[in-house]
Scaffold this active site. Structure first.
Site, mmCIF file in Angstrom:
data_model
loop_
_atom_site.group_PDB
_atom_site.id
_atom_site.type_symbol
_atom_site.label_atom_id
_atom_site.label_comp_id
_atom_site.label_asym_id
_atom_site.label_seq_id
_atom_site.Cartn_x
_atom_site.Cartn_y
_atom_site.Cartn_z
ATOM 1 N N THR A 60 -3.360 5.074 4.856
ATOM 2 C CA THR A 60 -2.801 3.591 5.142
ATOM 3 C C THR A 60 -1.899 3.287 3.928
ATOM 4 O O THR A 60 -1.981 3.957 2.859
ATOM 5 C CB THR A 60 -3.936 2.785 5.369
ATOM 6 O OG1 THR A 60 -3.201 1.361 5.740
ATOM 7 C CG2 THR A 60 -4.548 2.370 3.835
ATOM 8 N N ALA A 108 -12.388 1.987 8.200
ATOM 9 C CA ALA A 108 -12.102 0.769 8.791
ATOM 10 C C ALA A 108 -13.352 0.028 8.822
ATOM 11 O O ALA A 108 -13.324 -1.320 9.123
ATOM 12 C CB ALA A 108 -11.300 1.175 10.181
#
EC number: 3.4.25.1
Length: 263
Positions: A60, A108
């Site tokens: 990310t 996540a």
């Protein structure tokens, strides 16, 4: 045995006094068709595995920086599982309360869980003390919570951004319990590319539109060079009266915008 192999702890079988049965498994009737030794179904006591058995796959790009008009927070929206793109629409900026934002980098599930728990604790603080929690206190609260699980496989690198009585605040917190205050951070697999753009264009005296453009350009550059970042650039601005969501721009549109300006 799958759980035991992950935790690397032996399953308790017929131990003296286990469940108060004095080692007599015949006293525990699980009904017809059940395994002969019902106690083998019991989960082992908690322990730290010698080595992780599950590979955490993530990538990310997130960034945040303080300037004269508040805090800018930006992130991409791609979720990956190794070489596969799992989603292009992940929300990596988590809204803790109207004055606090958190970013998601790492696992996540870990980021989402701990920041939702932080939001709950911040609300409890407000109800008890009749005032809004400070950015410093919120970040310290998160660092203390995750530090209890240090070495147990958590994967989280987040930035806590907000505005309180002291003005704009920005802290980096990770799953090892580290907590750092700063003016600019970038976290994730594409952070090295985002830092290159931020180091060149960052100034505390930026105007609002200049700060917006710097954040968009930094995330775009990271998505251009880092295969694990992409999707859209989600941009937020934390102000004295609370945060606002500024825009969500597809990186393909930003590519056309920035490459067309090159002579």
């Amino acid at each position: 045995m799958a759980l035991a192999s992950v935790l690397q702890r032996p399953m308790p079988v017929n131990q003296h006094g286990f469940f108060g049965l004095g080692g007599r498994a015949d006293l525990l009737d699980l009904g017809p068709g059940s395994p002969g030794d019902g106690l083998s179904l019991a989960a082992p006591s908690w322990g730290v595995p010698e080595e992780p058995r599950i590979e955490m796959l993530h990538g990310t790009t997130t960034l945040a920086f303080k300037f004269q008009h508040g805090v800018i927070v930006a992130a991409d929206s791609r979720a990956t599982a190794g070489p596969y793109i799992a989603s292009q629409t992940v929300k990596k900026v988590i809204e803790i309360n109207p004055y606090l934002l958190g970013t998601m980098a790492g696992g996540a599930a870990d980021c989402s869980f701990w920041e939702r728990l932080l939001a709950r604790q911040c609300r409890i603080y407000e109800l008890r003390n009749k005032e809004r929690i400070s950015v410093a206190a919120a970040s310290k609260l998160l660092a203390n919570m995750v530090y209890q699980y240090k070495g147990m496989g958590l994967s989280m690198g987040t930035m806590i951004c907000g505005w309180d009585k002291r003005g704009p605040g920005l802290y980096y917190v990770d799953s090892e319990g580290n907590r750092i205050s700063g003016t600019a951070f970038s976290v994730g697999s594409g952070s090295v590319y985002a830092f290159g753009v931020m180091d060149r264009g960052y100034s505390y005296d930026l105007q609002v539109e200049e700060a917006y453009d710097l954040a968009r350009r930094a995330i775009y550059q990271a998505t251009y060079r880092d295969a694990y970042s992409g999707g859209a650039v989600n941009l937020y601005h934390v102000r004295e009266d609370g945060w606002i969501r500024v825009s969500s721009d597809n990186v393909a549109d930003l590519h056309d915008k920035y490459t067309s300006s090159i002579p």
